[in-house]
Motif scaffolding. Structure first.
Motif, PDB file in Angstrom:
ATOM      1  N   PRO A  53       0.463  -1.197   0.035  1.00 54.37           N
ATOM      2  CA  PRO A  53      -0.164   0.142  -0.223  1.00 54.37           C
ATOM      3  C   PRO A  53       0.680   1.112   0.491  1.00 54.37           C
ATOM      4  O   PRO A  53       0.396   2.116  -0.832  1.00 54.37           O
ATOM      5  CB  PRO A  53      -0.887   0.133   1.190  1.00 54.37           C
ATOM      6  N   ASP A  54       1.377   1.422   0.751  1.00 52.06           N
ATOM      7  CA  ASP A  54       2.860   2.932   0.678  1.00 52.06           C
ATOM      8  C   ASP A  54       3.299   2.323  -1.003  1.00 52.06           C
ATOM      9  O   ASP A  54       3.654   3.945  -1.547  1.00 52.06           O
ATOM     10  CB  ASP A  54       3.965   2.388   1.620  1.00 52.06           C
ATOM     11  N   VAL A  72       1.981  17.523  -6.135  1.00 51.47           N
ATOM     12  CA  VAL A  72       2.686  16.262  -5.748  1.00 51.47           C
ATOM     13  C   VAL A  72       3.297  16.270  -4.005  1.00 51.47           C
ATOM     14  O   VAL A  72       3.879  17.573  -4.224  1.00 51.47           O
ATOM     15  CB  VAL A  72       3.932  16.054  -6.609  1.00 51.47           C
ATOM     16  N   ASN A  73       2.676  15.252  -3.798  1.00 49.53           N
ATOM     17  CA  ASN A  73       2.886  15.019  -2.047  1.00 49.53           C
ATOM     18  C   ASN A  73       4.428  14.344  -1.953  1.00 49.53           C
ATOM     19  O   ASN A  73       4.635  13.287  -1.792  1.00 49.53           O
ATOM     20  CB  ASN A  73       1.883  14.210  -1.305  1.00 49.53           C
ATOM     21  N   TYR A  74       5.245  15.621  -1.871  1.00 51.29           N
ATOM     22  CA  TYR A  74       6.568  15.156  -1.876  1.00 51.29           C
ATOM     23  C   TYR A  74       7.113  14.636  -0.041  1.00 51.29           C
ATOM     24  O   TYR A  74       7.727  14.022  -0.277  1.00 51.29           O
ATOM     25  CB  TYR A  74       7.114  16.006  -1.815  1.00 51.29           C
ATOM     26  N   MET A  75       6.104  15.245   0.264  1.00 49.55           N
ATOM     27  CA  MET A  75       6.715  14.330   2.074  1.00 49.55           C
ATOM     28  C   MET A  75       6.713  13.045   1.526  1.00 49.55           C
ATOM     29  O   MET A  75       7.779  12.733   2.460  1.00 49.55           O
ATOM     30  CB  MET A  75       6.121  15.403   2.968  1.00 49.55           C
ATOM     31  N   HIS A  76       5.236  13.041   1.865  1.00 52.06           N
ATOM     32  CA  HIS A  76       5.127  10.900   1.981  1.00 52.06           C
ATOM     33  C   HIS A  76       5.653  10.410   0.716  1.00 52.06           C
ATOM     34  O   HIS A  76       6.339   9.200   0.797  1.00 52.06           O
ATOM     35  CB  HIS A  76       3.384  10.802   1.551  1.00 52.06           C
ATOM     36  N   LEU A  77       6.402  10.711  -0.322  1.00 58.06           N
ATOM     37  CA  LEU A  77       7.354  10.124  -1.597  1.00 58.06           C
ATOM     38  C   LEU A  77       8.734   9.801  -0.475  1.00 58.06           C
ATOM     39  O   LEU A  77       8.836   8.675  -0.806  1.00 58.06           O
ATOM     40  CB  LEU A  77       7.391  11.242  -2.314  1.00 58.06           C
ATOM     41  N   VAL A  78       8.874  11.037  -0.055  1.00 52.91           N
ATOM     42  CA  VAL A  78      10.766  11.140   0.474  1.00 52.91           C
ATOM     43  C   VAL A  78      10.660  10.638   1.541  1.00 52.91           C
ATOM     44  O   VAL A  78      11.450   9.425   2.367  1.00 52.91           O
ATOM     45  CB  VAL A  78      11.505  12.336   0.780  1.00 52.91           C
ATOM     46  N   ASP A  79       9.553  10.457   2.397  1.00 55.97           N
ATOM     47  CA  ASP A  79       9.098   9.600   3.625  1.00 55.97           C
ATOM     48  C   ASP A  79       9.895   8.105   3.288  1.00 55.97           C
ATOM     49  O   ASP A  79      10.271   7.059   4.088  1.00 55.97           O
ATOM     50  CB  ASP A  79       8.212   9.941   4.317  1.00 55.97           C
ATOM     51  N   HIS A  80       8.379   7.652   2.482  1.00 49.45           N
ATOM     52  CA  HIS A  80       8.483   6.518   1.329  1.00 49.45           C
ATOM     53  C   HIS A  80       9.926   5.866   1.351  1.00 49.45           C
ATOM     54  O   HIS A  80      10.571   4.295   1.626  1.00 49.45           O
ATOM     55  CB  HIS A  80       8.058   5.947   0.773  1.00 49.45           C
TER      56      HIS A  80
END
Length: 440
Positions: free
Chosen positions: A13-14, A90-98
């Motif tokens: 899911p991530d 673009v939700n860069y925060m969630h992308l770089v966290d993942h």
């Protein structure tokens, strides 16, 4: 952006969430102009657009992270200026966290890097350990120059230099008297509670005078932001669950109007608990409720009817908007409006959208880039010749304060002072003129 994630990869899911984020990117490049590392280094791979390509290539086939990808992801400050600029959402925060979680799970870092990251994760989130480490750092500070000459040990040198020469005594936390009406919780926090406990004390005093009951539930601890940004997901979620449990007990007991947070980096993470714990059936609903109640202290104060200031001060304040405040929480005007309402002359800092280089543990793990950003920030602040610097994040206070003689304090400390509270300790030698005298 076109993607080619495998069906196997998308079962996670991530990864499916990340694929949706990547597909929103339209390659426009607006983010490059506001990215501190791209502005500083000029490398496309040190821009959000470049990092999106690296993350996409890494996760499409669920391959282990390589040194090139890790280098450029590590250089990201997570300042989120790109999210403010991006026209496509673009939700860069969630992308770089993942991406950081994937790196932590699949990449074998060099031994010195692993040890330093382990040390940070096992010390900074724990106030007693952190206080002991800072005291020990005084003994090691003379060796910082030697450590600087050994590349793998530069982060240790940075840690020694950032450690304060003295620590304030932890005050007895004054809780605002019980009220028949409004009631809030305050995040005690970890690093801030050691470096500057006066921030929360000022918050409690100010809210108490405004008739707000303030509670600090037992069982609190670090919010998890520090380890979250190092990709240590299990530890971060453990901290998050602990806080959610502590605050849920208060919410379901006497109730809470808000959860007041005085460190904007913590606020950005806590407001994301609903996402971070969305896959945990035991916590998803509770975490979303906590995120909805989380408010930066200035965000909460903005909802109150403040009286006229008791001690208006003739002082020019440079307001430094922490990245986690302006980009992470989208709070731009409230702190400046409150400071002006309190009687201060507020000035914006040139290039205010660029990070100061603190970014949690960034000024330790990436000391050279961090120092360049700090010096650029300090030069911009000093250009407007303020009497005082105000900000809403302890990391920024430590970072900027290490390179300027201008006193730097938390915004709420100035507000507490102006509205009848104690003078901030950092302003002990500052003597403002009364406004009436200044007007003559």
């Amino acid at each position: 952006m076109q993607t080619a994630f495998t069906p196997e990869a998308l079962r996670d899911p991530d990864t499916a969430h990340t694929e949706g984020i990547v597909r929103k990117c339209v390659h426009c490049g607006f983010c490059t102009a506001t990215c501190p590392t791209y502005v500083t280094l000029g490398n496309e791979l040190d821009s959000p657009r470049g990092r999106i390509y690296l993350v996409k290539e890494m996760l499409e086939n669920n391959r282990p992270a390589d040194e090139k990808t890790v280098t450029h992801i590590d250089r990201c400050l997570s300042c989120l200026a790109c999210m403010t600029t991006c026209p496509s959402g673009v939700n860069y925060m969630h992308l770089v966290d993942h991406a950081r979680v994937h790196i932590e799970r699949t990449y074998r870092r060099p031994v010195p890097d692993r040890l330093i990251r382990w040390l940070l994760a096992k010390v900074l989130p724990y106030p007693r350990r952190f206080r002991f480490a800072l005291r020990a750092a005084r003994l090691g500070r003379p060796f910082a120059g030697v450590l600087d000459g050994i590349k793998p040990l530069k982060p240790l040198a940075a840690m020694l230099r950032l450690a304060p020469t003295h620590l304030p005594a932890a005050p007895v936390r004054p809780l605002a008297p019980a009220s028949a009406g409004r009631r809030v919780a305050i995040l005690a926090g970890c690093a801030q509670s050691v470096l500057d406990p006066g921030i929360n004390a000022a918050t409690v005093r100010l809210l108490g005078r405004l008739g707000i009951e303030v509670v600090s539930p037992p069982g609190e601890g670090c919010c998890g932001a520090l380890v979250h940004h190092m990709g240590r997901e299990d530890e971060a979620l453990g901290f998050a669950r602990r806080l959610v449990d502590a605050w849920t007990a208060e919410i379901e007991g006497r109730g809470l109007e808000a959860i007041v947070i005085t460190a904007s980096g913590c606020g950005t993470t806590i407001k994301d608990y609903g996402h971070m714990l969305r896959l945990d059936p035991a916590y998803a609903e509770k975490a979303a409720r906590v995120s909805a109640l989380a408010k930066d202290v200035t965000e909460y104060l903005e909802t109150l009817d403040l009286p006229l200031p008791e001690r208006p001060v003739d002082a020019v304040v440079a307001y430094h908007s922490a990245c986690s405040m302006q980009h992470g929480q989208k709070i731009g005007q409230a702190p400046k409006v409150l400071l002006a309402q309190a009687g201060f002359t507020v000035r914006d800092v040139p290039e205010g959208h660029l990070c100061c280089g603190s970014a949690g543990t960034y000024n330790i793990l990436q000391p050279e880039i961090s120092a360049r950003l700090r010096d650029r920030k300090v030069a911009n602040i000093e250009r407007i010749r303020p009497d005082i610097i105000a900000t809403g994040n302890i990391g920024c206070m430590t970072q900027i304060g290490s390179a300027t003689a201008i006193p730097i304090v938390h915004t709420v400390e100035l507000l507490d002072w102006a509205f009848g509270g104690e003078k901030p300790a950092a302003l002990e030698s500052f003597t403002p003129r009364p406004l009436a005298v200044a007007a003559e």
